[in-house]
Design an enzyme around this catalytic site. Sequence first.
Site, PDB file in Angstrom:
ATOM      1  N   HIS A   1       3.120   5.569   9.005  1.00  0.00           N
ATOM      2  CA  HIS A   1       2.112   6.049   8.047  1.00  0.00           C
ATOM      3  C   HIS A   1       2.731   6.706   6.822  1.00  0.00           C
ATOM      4  O   HIS A   1       2.030   6.987   5.844  1.00  0.00           O
ATOM      5  CB  HIS A   1       1.158   7.023   8.741  1.00  0.00           C
TER       6      HIS A   1
ATOM      7  N   ASP B   1      -0.094   2.582   4.314  1.00  0.00           N
ATOM      8  CA  ASP B   1      -1.409   3.196   4.364  1.00  0.00           C
ATOM      9  C   ASP B   1      -2.286   2.439   5.357  1.00  0.00           C
ATOM     10  O   ASP B   1      -2.064   1.250   5.640  1.00  0.00           O
ATOM     11  CB  ASP B   1      -2.071   3.180   2.990  1.00  0.00           C
TER      12      ASP B   1
END
Length: 431
Positions: free
Chosen positions: A402, A406
Site C-alpha cells: 500500500h 493505491d
Amino acid sequence: MGEYVIKLPDVGEGVAEAELVEWNVKIGDLVREDTVLAAVMTDKATVEIPSPVDGEILWLGGEIGEVIAIGSPLVRLKIEGEGHAPEPAKPAKSETAAPQPEKKFEPAKAEVEKPKAKPAAVAEPPRVMAPPLSGVAPRGEGEKPLASPAIRLRAREAGVDLRQVSGTGPAGRITHEDLEAFFARGSQRPGAAALAPDNSIKEIKVVGLRRKIAEKMAIAKSHIPHITYVEEIDVTALEELRATLNAKKRAEQAKLTILPFLMRAMVKAIADQPNLNALYDDEANIINQYGGVHIGIAAQTPNGLVVPVVKHAEARTLWDSAAEVNLLADAAKTGSATREQLTGSTITITSLGSMGGVVTTPVINYPEVAIIGVNKIMVRPVWDGTNFIPRKMMNLSSSFDHRVIDGWDAAVFIQRIKTLLETPALIFVEG
C-alpha cells in the site's frame, strides 16, 4: 595414531558460508569412508558432507543452526597412522576471475593436522574399525539413526520413529529402500492406549529453509503495509478452452493448468499498469520498475516453501509457459533447482491447488509490490437474470504494497485480469 581435520568444503560458486542443519554422528562414533557426517544448507539447497576416511569422531565444529564459513574446521577424526600438517586453505576466487560453469558438488579432500608431540609410551594396539553394518537392528533409546534430511522428513511426515527402522547402508545408514520396506511390513504399533492428558512439550529449533522462510516472512510483514483485494472469477469458459487445448495437444507439449493462462493475463494487465511489476527499495526510497515480467511461482516442497521463477513471461507463449512451470516445479520438489531458477522474480503467483480455500491473505514476496493468490475452483449457482445456473467459480485473493499501490490501482489490475480470464479469447488478442 593421528588426527584428521575435515574442513567445510566449497559447496557452491561464490558461497562464503553455510548453515549447519543436521549432524548424523556424535563424538565417539566410529565412521567409515563415505559415511555422511553432516548436512549444510545454502541458497535453499541442502548438501551432505561425507567422511573421506575411516576414523573415530573426536570433535564436532558447531551446533545445529550455526553458520559456518567455508574452510572452517567441521570435524576432527582420530585415524590410524601419523597425521600430516594441513594444507593452507585455498584463497577466495577474485570477483574479476572468469566465471566457471557450475558443476555438481564434490567434497574436496579433507585436510589433516599433525598431532602435538608427546612422551614415548607403549605402543597402542591398532583400533579395529567396525565393519559396515548391514540390516542393523532397531536402535535403543537416545541412539540417533543415520539418515539423510530427505529420509528424516519422510519419516517425520509418516509418524515413523527411525530408531525402529533397520538400515542397510554404510554404518547402518537408512536408505529410501529401507523406509519403503518398513512401510510395507507395517510399523506394528501397539494398540491405542486409554485417553489421557498429554503434558509434553517438544522444543523444535528453527533452522535451515524454515528459518529462511521465517526471516523473509517477518521482513515482509514488518516492512510492507498489505492491502488484500478479493475478486470472484467465472472460469467456466476458460476451463472449457483448457480442456479442448489439452485434448488436442501434441505429445511433447506440457499439459495446461490454469497457471499459464493467468500468467498471460498478468502480462497483458502489467502492460497497462507497469508499476505493479516492480521492486521497492525502501532503504533508498526507490521503486525499480522492470520491463521484463519475471513471475515467481510459490511452490510447496518436501523441504518447505520455495519460489522458482519463470523469467521473461512476456516473451513466452501459453505452451512455453506451461513447460517452464513444469520444469521449475520438478526442480523445486527434487531439490535440484539452481540459484538462478530461485531468484529474480518481480511479481509472484501463489496457489494451494485443490486446497486453495475460498479466500486467502497472501504475504508479498519482499521486496516485490504485488502477489496474486489463486483459490480453488468450485461449481456454484449463479443468477443469470432468469435462473440460477451452475458455473465454475474461482476467487483471486491478491495482496499489494500500500506504500506503492493505491487500492484503486489494485482493483483496476485485478478487474483487468478478471476480464481476460472470463473471456479467454482476449488473452490471445494482440495490442
